[in-house]
Design a protein around this motif. Structure first.
Motif: not given
Ligand SMILES: [Zn+2]
Length: 70
Positions: A34-58
């Motif tokens: 899981l990747q780190k969110c640049p906004y809330c800094h939690r490891l809740m980011v999933k890759r939606i598609s190429l270059g597009i990411w979504e944070c489950k937290k914020c």
């Protein structure tokens, strides 16, 4: 010589060269976590598609690197 020490990139065979396959292994290692969110800094980011990411937290959706978040 059939030694394979490049892990997941072994499926690409020998024709791409060792350095490039090593790079693929590095990228895929990062991608699997899981990747780190640049906004809330939690490891809740999933890759939606190429270059597009979504944070489950914020709930922010953003673009970043194609295979991992910087
Ligand atoms: Zn977030």
């Amino acid at each position: 010589m059939a030694t394979r020490k490049v892990g997941s990139a072994g499926r690409f065979g020998v024709r791409y060269g060792k350095t490039i396959r090593q790079r693929i292994v590095d990228v895929e290692k990062k991608q699997r976590k899981l990747q780190k969110c640049p906004y809330c800094h939690r490891l809740m980011v999933k890759r939606i598609s190429l270059g597009i990411w979504e944070c489950k937290k914020c709930d922010s959706k953003f673009t970043n690197r194609a295979y991992f978040v910087e």
